[in-house]
Scaffold this motif. Structure first.
Motif, PDB file in Angstrom:
ATOM      1  N   PHE A   1       0.837  -1.210   0.000  1.00  0.00           N
ATOM      2  CA  PHE A   1       0.000   0.000   0.000  1.00  0.00           C
ATOM      3  C   PHE A   1       0.872   1.262   0.000  1.00  0.00           C
ATOM      4  O   PHE A   1       2.087   1.197   0.270  1.00  0.00           O
ATOM      5  CB  PHE A   1      -0.959  -0.004   1.205  1.00  0.00           C
ATOM      6  N   GLU A   2       0.257   2.398  -0.264  1.00  0.00           N
ATOM      7  CA  GLU A   2       0.998   3.658  -0.336  1.00  0.00           C
ATOM      8  C   GLU A   2       1.615   3.977   1.042  1.00  0.00           C
ATOM      9  O   GLU A   2       0.925   3.948   2.054  1.00  0.00           O
ATOM     10  CB  GLU A   2       0.029   4.785  -0.750  1.00  0.00           C
TER      11      GLU A   2
ATOM     12  N   VAL B   1      -1.780   6.442   9.989  1.00  0.00           N
ATOM     13  CA  VAL B   1      -2.158   5.227   9.270  1.00  0.00           C
ATOM     14  C   VAL B   1      -3.645   5.331   8.944  1.00  0.00           C
ATOM     15  O   VAL B   1      -4.481   5.441   9.849  1.00  0.00           O
ATOM     16  CB  VAL B   1      -1.934   3.965  10.149  1.00  0.00           C
ATOM     17  N   LEU B   2      -3.962   5.323   7.649  1.00  0.00           N
ATOM     18  CA  LEU B   2      -5.371   5.364   7.256  1.00  0.00           C
ATOM     19  C   LEU B   2      -5.842   3.939   7.005  1.00  0.00           C
ATOM     20  O   LEU B   2      -5.223   3.192   6.244  1.00  0.00           O
ATOM     21  CB  LEU B   2      -5.554   6.203   5.983  1.00  0.00           C
TER      22      LEU B   2
ATOM     23  N   PRO C   1      -4.529  -1.489   6.361  1.00  0.00           N
ATOM     24  CA  PRO C   1      -3.935  -0.168   6.143  1.00  0.00           C
ATOM     25  C   PRO C   1      -4.019   0.177   4.657  1.00  0.00           C
ATOM     26  O   PRO C   1      -3.714  -0.664   3.818  1.00  0.00           O
ATOM     27  CB  PRO C   1      -2.474  -0.351   6.568  1.00  0.00           C
ATOM     28  N   MET C   2      -4.478   1.387   4.346  1.00  0.00           N
ATOM     29  CA  MET C   2      -4.595   1.825   2.939  1.00  0.00           C
ATOM     30  C   MET C   2      -3.452   2.768   2.582  1.00  0.00           C
ATOM     31  O   MET C   2      -3.001   2.825   1.454  1.00  0.00           O
ATOM     32  CB  MET C   2      -5.926   2.559   2.704  1.00  0.00           C
ATOM     33  N   LYS C   3      -3.021   3.553   3.576  1.00  0.00           N
ATOM     34  CA  LYS C   3      -1.995   4.559   3.316  1.00  0.00           C
ATOM     35  C   LYS C   3      -1.314   4.921   4.632  1.00  0.00           C
ATOM     36  O   LYS C   3      -1.974   5.007   5.673  1.00  0.00           O
ATOM     37  CB  LYS C   3      -2.683   5.799   2.735  1.00  0.00           C
ATOM     38  N   VAL C   4       0.007   5.091   4.577  1.00  0.00           N
ATOM     39  CA  VAL C   4       0.746   5.567   5.762  1.00  0.00           C
ATOM     40  C   VAL C   4       1.548   6.780   5.334  1.00  0.00           C
ATOM     41  O   VAL C   4       2.160   6.782   4.267  1.00  0.00           O
ATOM     42  CB  VAL C   4       1.721   4.484   6.276  1.00  0.00           C
TER      43      VAL C   4
END
Ligand code: FAD
Ligand code: NAD
Length: 454
Positions: free
Chosen positions: A152-153, A248-249, A235-238
């Protein structure tokens, strides 16, 4: 090949990877007079000593003490001391450094020639390390595993779970991706030190292979101590904030603000760096393909431990078992296929610990006509009450035909001890009379076996 690469040094055996498995196989071969080269690219002792069991249990020693003192607050202890994080990590450093040095020393004193650097294959008999070419009639690959890569990003901000245990500055809040054995083994050491721990699991399966009821009891304890489980969340994006914290999204829409985020989402074989294609060795996503003699697709090249795709869990205990088998096979002391013990024991080193031996409760539940599950609440037994082990539970799997215990799962501060006693009894096929005929020191966990093994 360059000129320096042409100066080949020949050995009887070449072992790549100085973790527990590579160290054991090479020392056992050298002890019997074989010339053995062992190559390690990072830390002698590998994952187990530097980033796994040894590091984890150094810290657990203090966490368990802390937990016990808290359980006795007002019952003998007035105050609960605060864990000095920095000193605790120094204790870990001391043990890890000591064990790492001893691991290398053990190989050298057995007569192993040690090399440091990353090895890669030139062809199916030659390996290059730090510009030197080494060759051998027989090559053993024991390069272990690494945390699975996340995509993930912002995944570059996610750290190896092993680094959780060597951070000298105490974090306030951390996130761990995955709710498997690594996460569950580490959480207690952080919550006991007063750190808030977020656990992110992409479905609702915490510790999938274990009995759900015992896992739920363990999770409730961890939650009470300061762990927060984010289930069905990925987690989608950190991203890193200006203040050094990470945001952390999660796929659920929630966002966490933490000092560090760690990967415990499974492990992958560490083999990409070996140039296996040059040696014509077959592999897949689970590791190097091996047969029941631990031979790869090239019959004089073997693989074992976490880097190979054998049908067993990737654990130090299995790697060590394979290493002893392989050394004996290569020395001509045995010629049979490898077979694994029928009732292996494993423990998740949480507080309390969760132990499993032999047939799992989940497996037994799928065959109710063959197996009976017996649940035993041990919390009122004196061994557990004495130390205020208030969650102690045992589940036994009993074979309906033989009426013998063939498996067990245990939740208790002493689960690692009891699970190993049960492994002994199941593996040796002990009868009820066999156990009654032993005099154990009384009172101890062992004397409970008189009641359990009926
Ligand atoms: C946090 C954590 C906790 C764990 N706890 C437990 C536990 O309690 N009980 C248990 O049984 N298991 C536990 N495990 C699993 C256990 O650590 C592994 O199963 C074990 O370390 C595997 O041993 P190995 O020798 O196959 O590989 P490793 O220990 O990974 O060793 C492989 C070595 O090879 C080296 N290497 C790799 N590539 C090369 C190359 N090209 N050239 C030279 N050297 C190379 C690496 O640097 C490494 O040192 C744990 C793992 C983790 C991550
Ligand atoms: N006490 C022990 O014996 C012990 C302790 C620690 C580690 N180990 C060894 O280490 C290995 C690896 O442990 P582990 O905990 O990394 O693996 P694991 O397979 O036990 O757990 C990984 C967890 O992460 C989840 N996951 C995967 N991708 C995810 C994502 N993108 N987002 C959220 N969750 C995700 C999985 O569903 C799973 O529950 C174990 O299989 C075991 O062999 C053993």
């Amino acid at each position: 090949m360059t000129n320096s690469e042409k100066k080949t040094k020949n050995f009887d055996f070449l072992v790549i990877g100085g973790g527990i498995t590579g160290l054991t196989v090479s020392s056992n071969l050298a002890t019997e007079g074989k010339s053995v080269a062992l190559i390690e690219s990072r830390d002698w002792g590998g994952t187990s000593i530097n980033r796994g069991a040894t590091a984890k249990k150094a810290i657990l020693a203090l966490s368990e003490l802390h937990h016990k003192i808290e359980a006795f607050q007002g019952k003998g202890f007035d105050d609960v001391p605060t864990i000095n994080w920095e000193d605790m990590i120094s204790h870990r450093d001391w043990l890890v450094e000591d064990q790492r040095a001893r691991a290398k020393e053990r190989a050298i004193s057995s007569g192993v020639y040690t090399f440091e650097g990353q090895a890669r294959f030139l062809d199916d008999h030659h390996v290059i390390v730090d510009g030197r070419v080494l060759s051998a009639d027989t090559i053993v690959i024991a390069t272990g595993s690494r945390p699975r890569e996340l995509t993930f990003e912002g995944a570059q901000f996610v750290d190896d779970s092993g680094n959780l245990l060597r951070q000298h500055r105490k974090p306030k809040e951390i996130a761990i991706i995955g709710a498997g054995v690594i996460a569950l083994s580490l959480i207690s050491s952080f919550t006991e030190a007063g750190i808030k721990v977020h656990v992110i699991q992409h479905n609702d399966g915490i510790l999938r292979g274990f009995d759900k009821e015992l896992v739920d009891t363990l999770v409730s304890r961890l939650q009470a101590k300061g762990a927060e489980f984010h289930l069905n969340a990925e987690p989608m994006k950190v991203f890193k904030e200006d203040n050094g914290l990470y945001t952390v999204l999660l796929s659920t829409g929630a966002s966490l603000n933490v000092n560090g985020i760690y990967d415990a989402a499974g492990r992958a074989p560490y083999i990409q760096q070996l140039d296996l294609e040059k040696a014509g060795i077959s592999y897949n996503a689970k590791g190097i393909a091996v047969n029941d003699y631990l031979q790869t697709s090239k019959e004089w090249i073997y693989a074992l431990g976490d880097c190979c795709d054998a049908p067993v869990p990737k654990l130090t205990s299995y790697g060590d078992y394979q290493a002893k088998y392989l050394a004996n096979l290569l020395l001509g002391h045995r010629s049979d296929r490898i077979s694994y013990p029928k009732a292996p024991a494993v423990t998740v080193f949480s507080i309390p610990k969760l132990g499993q031996v032999g047939m799992s409760i989940n497996q037994a539940k799928t065959e109710p006509h063959n197996y009976t599950i017996k649940a035993v609440d041990m919390s009122h037994w004196q061994n557990y009450r004495r130390v205020r082990d208030d969650l102690a539970q045992l589940k036994l799997v009993i074979d309906n035909q033989s009426q013998k215990v063939v498996g067990a799962e245990i939740l208790s501060d002493s689960a690692d001890i009891l699970v190993n006693y049960l492994a002994l009894l199941i593996n040796l096929g002990a009868s009820m009379q066999d156990v009654q005929d032993i005099i154990f020191a009384y009172p101890s966990i062992a004397t409970d076996l008189y009641g359990i093994w009926t």
